[in-house]
Design an enzyme around this catalytic site. Structure first.
Site, PDB file in Angstrom:
ATOM      1  N   CYS A 109      11.015  18.481 131.519  1.00  0.00           N
ATOM      2  CA  CYS A 109       9.823  18.011 131.713  1.00  0.00           C
ATOM      3  C   CYS A 109       8.679  18.741 130.526  1.00  0.00           C
ATOM      4  O   CYS A 109       8.728  17.716 129.560  1.00  0.00           O
ATOM      5  CB  CYS A 109       9.443  18.399 132.908  1.00  0.00           C
ATOM      6  SG  CYS A 109       7.812  17.494 133.635  1.00  0.00           S
TER       7      CYS A 109
ATOM      8  N   ASN B  79      14.353  27.310 136.171  1.00  0.00           N
ATOM      9  CA  ASN B  79      14.234  25.836 136.202  1.00  0.00           C
ATOM     10  C   ASN B  79      15.290  25.466 135.192  1.00  0.00           C
ATOM     11  O   ASN B  79      15.009  25.424 134.067  1.00  0.00           O
ATOM     12  CB  ASN B  79      12.696  25.379 135.833  1.00  0.00           C
ATOM     13  CG  ASN B  79      12.723  23.766 136.178  1.00  0.00           C
ATOM     14  OD1 ASN B  79      13.749  23.210 136.188  1.00  0.00           O
ATOM     15  ND2 ASN B  79      11.267  23.427 136.256  1.00  0.00           N
TER      16      ASN B  79
ATOM     17  N   GLU C 251      14.736  16.354 136.535  1.00  0.00           N
ATOM     18  CA  GLU C 251      14.460  17.769 136.855  1.00  0.00           C
ATOM     19  C   GLU C 251      14.423  18.340 138.339  1.00  0.00           C
ATOM     20  O   GLU C 251      14.002  17.132 139.164  1.00  0.00           O
ATOM     21  CB  GLU C 251      13.259  18.075 136.339  1.00  0.00           C
ATOM     22  CG  GLU C 251      12.624  19.509 136.543  1.00  0.00           C
ATOM     23  CD  GLU C 251      10.966  19.630 136.081  1.00  0.00           C
ATOM     24  OE1 GLU C 251      10.199  18.636 136.375  1.00  0.00           O
ATOM     25  OE2 GLU C 251      10.830  20.640 135.667  1.00  0.00           O
TER      26      GLU C 251
ATOM     27  N   LYS D 104      14.628  26.021 131.371  1.00  0.00           N
ATOM     28  CA  LYS D 104      13.061  25.741 130.968  1.00  0.00           C
ATOM     29  C   LYS D 104      12.487  26.575 130.357  1.00  0.00           C
ATOM     30  O   LYS D 104      12.212  27.903 130.771  1.00  0.00           O
ATOM     31  CB  LYS D 104      12.408  24.963 131.974  1.00  0.00           C
ATOM     32  CG  LYS D 104      11.130  24.325 131.515  1.00  0.00           C
ATOM     33  CD  LYS D 104      10.539  23.540 132.899  1.00  0.00           C
ATOM     34  CE  LYS D 104       9.424  22.905 132.549  1.00  0.00           C
ATOM     35  NZ  LYS D 104       8.882  22.106 133.920  1.00  0.00           N
TER      36      LYS D 104
ATOM     37  N   ASN E 208       9.218  15.819 136.356  1.00  0.00           N
ATOM     38  CA  ASN E 208       8.356  15.596 137.695  1.00  0.00           C
ATOM     39  C   ASN E 208       6.940  15.735 137.197  1.00  0.00           C
ATOM     40  O   ASN E 208       6.635  16.809 136.939  1.00  0.00           O
ATOM     41  CB  ASN E 208       8.575  16.666 138.874  1.00  0.00           C
ATOM     42  CG  ASN E 208       9.805  16.641 139.829  1.00  0.00           C
ATOM     43  OD1 ASN E 208       9.896  16.149 140.761  1.00  0.00           O
ATOM     44  ND2 ASN E 208      11.036  17.079 138.674  1.00  0.00           N
TER      45      ASN E 208
ATOM     46  N   GLU F 116       4.692  26.737 138.787  1.00  0.00           N
ATOM     47  CA  GLU F 116       6.122  26.958 138.041  1.00  0.00           C
ATOM     48  C   GLU F 116       5.899  28.109 137.277  1.00  0.00           C
ATOM     49  O   GLU F 116       6.714  29.045 137.149  1.00  0.00           O
ATOM     50  CB  GLU F 116       6.277  25.921 136.964  1.00  0.00           C
ATOM     51  CG  GLU F 116       6.890  24.535 137.380  1.00  0.00           C
ATOM     52  CD  GLU F 116       7.515  23.569 136.559  1.00  0.00           C
ATOM     53  OE1 GLU F 116       8.296  24.051 135.777  1.00  0.00           O
ATOM     54  OE2 GLU F 116       6.756  22.433 136.243  1.00  0.00           O
TER      55      GLU F 116
HETATM   56  N1  CDT Z   1       7.435  19.618 135.816  1.00  0.00           N
HETATM   57  C1  CDT Z   1       6.607  19.494 134.898  1.00  0.00           C
HETATM   58  O1  CDT Z   1       6.621  20.379 133.986  1.00  0.00           O
HETATM   59  N2  CDT Z   1       5.608  18.907 134.828  1.00  0.00           N
HETATM   60  C2  CDT Z   1       4.393  18.909 134.151  1.00  0.00           C
HETATM   61  C3  CDT Z   1       3.017  18.523 134.848  1.00  0.00           C
HETATM   62  C4  CDT Z   1       1.951  18.693 134.156  1.00  0.00           C
HETATM   63  S1  CDT Z   1       1.560  20.456 133.936  1.00  0.00           S
HETATM   64  C5  CDT Z   1       0.708  20.854 135.470  1.00  0.00           C
HETATM   65  C6  CDT Z   1       4.558  17.984 132.921  1.00  0.00           C
HETATM   66  O2  CDT Z   1       4.295  18.424 131.783  1.00  0.00           O
HETATM   67  O3  CDT Z   1       4.735  16.621 133.131  1.00  0.00           O
END
Ligand code: CDT
Length: 303
Positions: A171, A109, A46, A126, A196, A145
């Protein structure tokens, strides 16, 4: 074709000031290794072209805009498209997209699947955007995000790519069974998932030690419950003061992890794929036509 070698191309940290050309250089090195290992499909993470910028609050658009792509491909990523096409390798790439809709800039995204001939075969934006919308200075880092992206408007598409049916999630989407099911219901046989994921989750730090477990739990459940291969690809490591989990992996339709990254740096993880194995699950335990009971699931789509 239905039998080939696939790879997850995990990326280590990307510094805020690392130019696209340098990141693409790292991707080209992974692609070279993929070619040497006989790989025909590679999954990059991502937001693979930049640092994970939602960890900072930017007060003005000019500071934010530098992280977005206005066209895909563009001059920075053209070498990746060219090298992959020359090698006959398809790939998945996540990036921040600045689109223009009715004269207005809209930020997404986004992830694309590129087939072995270099054609973009699928684009996904996304849908499950995590984090928060307002600056929360008390956090050690932000997760903005919800501020920096608009919810995707392309649904959950699948595409027939190079002999298989492919989909993508991005993600946080992987944690939602509904997202995987949307692809499963369309017969997905391979789902690419870039991520990420910070090791530290400020709203519930008591779960920090479970981040890798929850990642694999979600990817493995998504694979098994829908009879599909899943390829997870992390942006990993200590990036601008924030530790991101690794754990990039390839999951078989049985839910088993068949290849797993050993580092939190740039690393290519490969496994043989046989898309016909999806039938082991799709024709048996999760034969949707035979065993699903959708008329009892109304609550799932109630707002
Ligand atoms: N990039 C992404 O969606 N990361 C989220 C981090 C946790 S929620 C702040 C994930 O679900 O892995």
């Amino acid at each position: 074709d239905r039998k080939f070698i696939a790879a997850s191309a995990q990326l280590g940290p990307i510094a805020c000031d690392e130019p696209r050309s340098s990141v693409v250089g790292r991707m080209l090195a992974l692609l070279d290794e993929a070619k040497a290992r006989g790989v025909s499909f590679v999954v990059f993470p991502e937001l693979a072209l930049t640092t994970f910028f939602p960890r900072w609050f930017f007060g003005n658009d000019a500071d934010l805009d530098v992280f977005y792509e206005r066209a895909m491909p563009n001059a920075d990523v053209a070498p990746l498209f060219e090298a992959a096409k020359a090698a006959g390798i398809g790939f998945h790439l996540g990036y921040a997209e600045l689109a223009e809709e009715e004269g207005r800039a809209v930020r997404y995204n986004t992830a694309i699947l590129v087939d072995r001939e270099g054609k973009i075969a699928l684009k996904y934006r996304k849908i499950h955007l995590p984090g928060h919308r307002e600056h929360e200075p008390e956090r050690p880092f932000q997760h903005l995000e919800k501020r920096y992206f608009t919810r995707g408007n392309l649904g959950f598409p699948v595409a027939d790519v190079d002999g298989g049916r492919y989909g993508t999630l991005i993600c946080n989407d992987r944690r939602w069974p509904e997202a995987f099911r949307m692809l499963g219901l369309q017969g997905a046989e391979l789902v690419a998932v870039g991520y990420n994921t910070p090791q530290h989750y400020p709203p519930a730090p008591e779960h920090d030690h479970l981040q890798d477990f929850h990642n694999h739990l979600s990817l493995q459940a998504g694979a098994y419950q829908n009879g599909t291969y899943v390829i997870g690809s992390a942006k990993a490591g200590f990036e601008e003061g924030c530790e991101l989990i690794g754990g990039s992996c390839i999951v078989a339709p049985t839910g088993e992890i068949v290849a797993l990254a050993a580092t939190r740096g740039d690393e290519l993880v490969t496994a043989p794929i046989n898309l016909d194995r999806c039938r082991e699950i799709k024709a048996n335990i999760f034969n949707f036509a035979l065993h699903r009971e959708p008329d009892t699931y109304g609550l799932l789509t109630a707002p």
